[in-house]
Design a protein around this motif. Structure first.
Motif, short mmCIF file in Angstrom:
data_model
loop_
_atom_site.label_atom_id
_atom_site.label_comp_id
_atom_site.label_asym_id
_atom_site.label_seq_id
_atom_site.Cartn_x
_atom_site.Cartn_y
_atom_site.Cartn_z
N GLU A 186 -8.60 9.04 18.37
CA GLU A 186 -7.55 8.17 18.90
C GLU A 186 -6.75 8.96 19.93
N LEU A 187 -7.44 9.52 20.88
CA LEU A 187 -6.79 10.48 21.77
C LEU A 187 -5.68 9.86 22.60
N SER A 188 -5.89 8.64 23.01
CA SER A 188 -4.87 8.04 23.87
C SER A 188 -3.56 7.90 23.11
N LYS A 189 -3.68 7.60 21.82
CA LYS A 189 -2.44 7.46 21.04
C LYS A 189 -1.78 8.80 20.83
N ILE A 190 -2.59 9.83 20.67
CA ILE A 190 -2.01 11.17 20.52
C ILE A 190 -1.22 11.49 21.78
N LYS A 243 1.75 16.62 10.76
CA LYS A 243 0.72 17.46 11.38
C LYS A 243 -0.66 16.99 10.96
N SER A 244 -0.80 16.73 9.66
CA SER A 244 -2.14 16.33 9.24
C SER A 244 -2.40 14.87 9.64
N PHE A 245 -1.33 14.07 9.81
CA PHE A 245 -1.52 12.72 10.38
C PHE A 245 -2.11 12.85 11.78
N ASN A 246 -1.53 13.75 12.58
CA ASN A 246 -2.03 13.94 13.95
C ASN A 246 -3.47 14.45 13.94
N ALA A 247 -3.77 15.31 12.96
CA ALA A 247 -5.13 15.82 12.86
C ALA A 247 -6.10 14.68 12.55
N GLU A 248 -5.67 13.76 11.67
CA GLU A 248 -6.50 12.60 11.33
C GLU A 248 -6.72 11.73 12.57
N MET A 249 -5.66 11.56 13.31
CA MET A 249 -5.75 10.75 14.53
C MET A 249 -6.80 11.35 15.47
N ALA A 290 0.85 -1.20 0.00
CA ALA A 290 0.00 0.00 0.00
C ALA A 290 0.89 1.25 0.00
N PHE A 291 1.97 1.19 0.74
CA PHE A 291 2.89 2.33 0.79
C PHE A 291 3.44 2.61 -0.61
N GLU A 292 3.86 1.55 -1.29
CA GLU A 292 4.41 1.73 -2.64
C GLU A 292 3.42 2.45 -3.54
N LYS A 293 2.13 2.12 -3.37
CA LYS A 293 1.11 2.72 -4.25
C LYS A 293 0.92 4.20 -3.98
N ILE A 294 0.97 4.55 -2.69
CA ILE A 294 0.65 5.96 -2.38
C ILE A 294 1.84 6.87 -2.44
N SER A 295 3.04 6.29 -2.57
CA SER A 295 4.19 7.13 -2.28
C SER A 295 4.86 7.73 -3.51
N GLY A 296 4.06 8.00 -4.54
CA GLY A 296 4.64 8.69 -5.68
C GLY A 296 5.12 10.08 -5.27
N ASN A 297 4.34 10.67 -4.34
CA ASN A 297 4.68 12.00 -3.85
C ASN A 297 4.93 11.90 -2.36
N ASP A 298 5.09 13.05 -1.71
CA ASP A 298 5.22 13.03 -0.26
C ASP A 298 3.97 12.41 0.35
N VAL A 299 4.14 11.83 1.54
CA VAL A 299 3.04 11.07 2.13
C VAL A 299 2.15 12.02 2.93
N GLY A 300 0.89 12.10 2.56
CA GLY A 300 -0.04 12.98 3.26
C GLY A 300 -0.53 12.34 4.55
N GLY A 301 -1.15 13.17 5.38
CA GLY A 301 -1.63 12.69 6.68
C GLY A 301 -2.67 11.59 6.55
N LYS A 302 -3.52 11.70 5.56
CA LYS A 302 -4.58 10.70 5.38
C LYS A 302 -3.98 9.34 5.05
#
Ligand code: SER
Length: 578
Positions: free
Chosen positions: A417-421, A406-412, A364-376
């Motif tokens: 997923e507050l405990s993980k934050i 930053k946007s990964f944390n926003a997604e969390m 899945a990473f290979e598929k999404i990683s043409g560009n920088d990896v977004g938070g989503k």
């Protein structure tokens, strides 16, 4: 001399000086929400350092097991570890600087036989909260330390504190490894590896109530710490902690079983599986889970599994590492022997669980990683394939890409997923702590980015950033080493902006407006609706979530301490404020 002999010698030495030896406390602090693990020998002594009488008296010593995850990205160099043991001696309102420094020096040079010419020391330089530590300077001179090897350094180097609680100036002892100096400014505290900190003497005279607010303590205490692994490496003439008997058997297993051996991955695996074994086998046993200590444990194991895959290792090698760890530590920390079955079962379960999703996640990473990896995308990797953020970041860095944390944390947050934050913030000690020091370094990061654009290349973009209270780290796109002159000019340009006392102004606007105003924005296209734009005078303008200080004059002196390559086309600068 091996680690066991060092520990014996240390505890006997301090017993002779009237100290009682304490048993190592658990790795999991009791009743404390601010930290997840015991990070120093002083931690279990906090109530006594604050003034409560200790049942065993005023002079204490111990060898304490510790976990520190703040330095996790440095694991793999010759001295940084996530699990380590710390030797410590304490005075609870008894002796102070003179005895503390004299005994440290006596133990290192007489008992351990370290050549005093190889040692240098640091003392606190003084600031608005506490004066320069002249007393320690004079003691060092009397002990025979040449003046040119006594360095007075600012708070970021010579002050020890946690978020709150007992704290104070410290005096650190460094061993010179004999490596070449990295620059003419190379001195103790420099991160190039020439000087290794082996002993810290903290003079705990204050109670920190909150950032910048210190109240003198009724009694003056001493808190010291010496790293067992580092000192053992020095005493046995080894270049890194991984060559000592505390790691060598683990490294050997990895070497024997690897199809594609790589030293850095091997070190990460050995360190992380050792830490995992010690957490699982702690007297307060912790299994992998989705929250707090259990989640940190999961992350350590999963990162180790990911590196194992690169080396072509199977589960049985990880199991052998856990077993060797038990053998090394069972004498000093008997709970791990009692938990042998639990440790191996939990490790295996976690391995099986993650192995099920790792391959799919990598695809899945290979598929999404043409560009920088977004938070989503980072969040998808986390939620569907169990990839902790640092695995995604490592995979991205290997391809010269960045992750929008930053946007990964926003997604969390969005997914509750507050405990993980919470665990994230405690795990990294990154900008999430919002302390005064990190806030200043954050503002300095903006100035650095702009200075690089003006001095080196206007096309420079941020590819990653990580800030701890000690230093900033800034990753950017550029395809060659920066010259000394470029570094000097960049540093000077930042310092010029600091001396201009530029106000930092925050404005809210739409992303479109921000772009029109000429603000730099990383992760272009990913912002929605309203954003904040921070500008430092006319010098820099960036879309950013903050926080920042209000005027550049608060920053002090900016200094670049390292410039290196981290992946093809990506450079990294580490810098500090003095
Ligand atoms: N608390 C101090 C440290 O961790 C001394 O032990 O360095």
């Amino acid at each position: 001399m091996d680690a066991e002999q060092l520990i014996q010698k240390y505890l006997e030495f301090f017993e002779k000086k009237g100290h009682k030896t304490l048993k190592s406390d658990s790795l999991i602090p009791e009743n404390n929400a601010s930290v997840l693990f015991t990070t120093a020998g002083m931690f279990p002594l906090t109530p006594y350092l604050m003034g409560n009488p200790h049942p065993m008296g005023k002079k204490l010593a111990s060898v304490q097991k510790c976990i520190r995850t703040g330095d996790i990205e440095d694991v793999g160099d010759s001295t940084h570890l996530t699990f380590f043991e710390m030797l410590g001696n304490w005075s609870l309102g008894d002796y102070f600087k003179k005895e503390s420094l004299t005994w440290s020096f006596e133990f290192l040079t007489k008992e351990l036989g370290i050549n005093p010419d190889k040692l240098s020391v640091t003392v606190f330089k003084g600031d608005e909260n506490a004066p320069k530590d002249e007393e320690s300077t004079n003691i060092w001179i009397k002990l025979g330390m040449p003046k040119e090897r006594i360095y007075a350094l600012p708070k970021k180097d010579n002050w020890w504190e946690l978020e709150t609680g007992p704290c104070g100036p410290d005096s650190e002892i460094f061993f010179d490894t004999g490596k070449k100096s990295c620059s003419k400014d190379c001195k103790p505290g420099c991160s190039c590896g020439k000087y290794v900190e082996i002993w810290n003497n903290v003079f705990m005279q204050y109670n920190k109530l909150r950032e910048g607010v210190y109240k003198p303590l009724a009694k003056k205490n001493v808190d010291t710490g010496m790293g067992v692994e580092r000192t053992t490496a020095i005493l046995s003439g080894k270049k890194s902690v991984y060559e000592t008997e505390l790691f060598e058997p683990l490294m050997q297993e990895i070497k024997n079983d690897s199809k594609n051996y790589q030293e850095k991955s091997a070190r990460i695996i050995a360190d992380h599986i050792k830490s995992a074994t010690m957490i699982l086998g702690d007297e307060r046993r912790v299994p992998p889970s989705k929250t707090d200590q259990g989640y940190i444990l999961r992350r350590l194991v999963r990162r180790a599994i990911r590196h194992s895959r690169n080396l072509g290792l199977q589960y049985f090698t990880l199991e052998k590492i856990a077993k060797k760890t038990i053998d090394i530590y069972k004498k000093r920390h008997s709970s791990i022997e009692k938990s042998r079955e639990f440790i191996l079962n939990e490790l295996k379960k976690e391995y099986e669980k993650f192995s099920k999703t790792l391959e799919k996640g990598l695809k899945a990473f290979e598929k999404i990683s043409g560009n920088d990896v977004g938070g989503k995308d980072a969040f998808l990797l986390f939620q569907s394939y169990g990839f902790p953020i640092e695995i995604t970041k490592e995979l991205a860095a290997e391809k010269g890409l960045s992750v929008d944390e930053k946007s990964f944390n926003a997604e969390m947050k969005l997914h509750q997923e507050l405990s993980k934050i919470g665990a994230e913030a405690k795990f990294k000690g990154g900008l999430s702590d919002n302390s005064e020091k990190t806030t200043k370094l954050h503002t300095a990061t903006h100035l650095l980015a702009e200075a690089l654009r003006r001095i080196v290349s206007k096309d420079i973009k941020q590819k990653g950033s990580n800030i701890t209270p000690e230093r900033l780290r800034f990753d950017f796109n550029f395809n060659r080493k920066l010259t000394d002159e470029e570094l000097k000019k960049t540093e000077a340009l930042v310092n010029e902006q600091i001396s201009k006392s530029l106000p930092i102004i925050k404005k809210e606007m739409s992303f479109e407006e921000a772009k029109k105003s000429g603000a730099h924005a990383e992760f272009e296209g990913k912002y929605k609706e309203k954003v904040f734009v921070y500008s430092a005078g006319d010098f820099s303008k960036e879309v950013c979530g903050g926080p920042h200080i209000s005027n550049t004059k608060e920053l002090g002196r900016f200094k670049i301490v390292k410039e290196e390559s981290i992946a093809a086309g990506i450079r990294r600068i580490k810098a500090i404020l003095e």
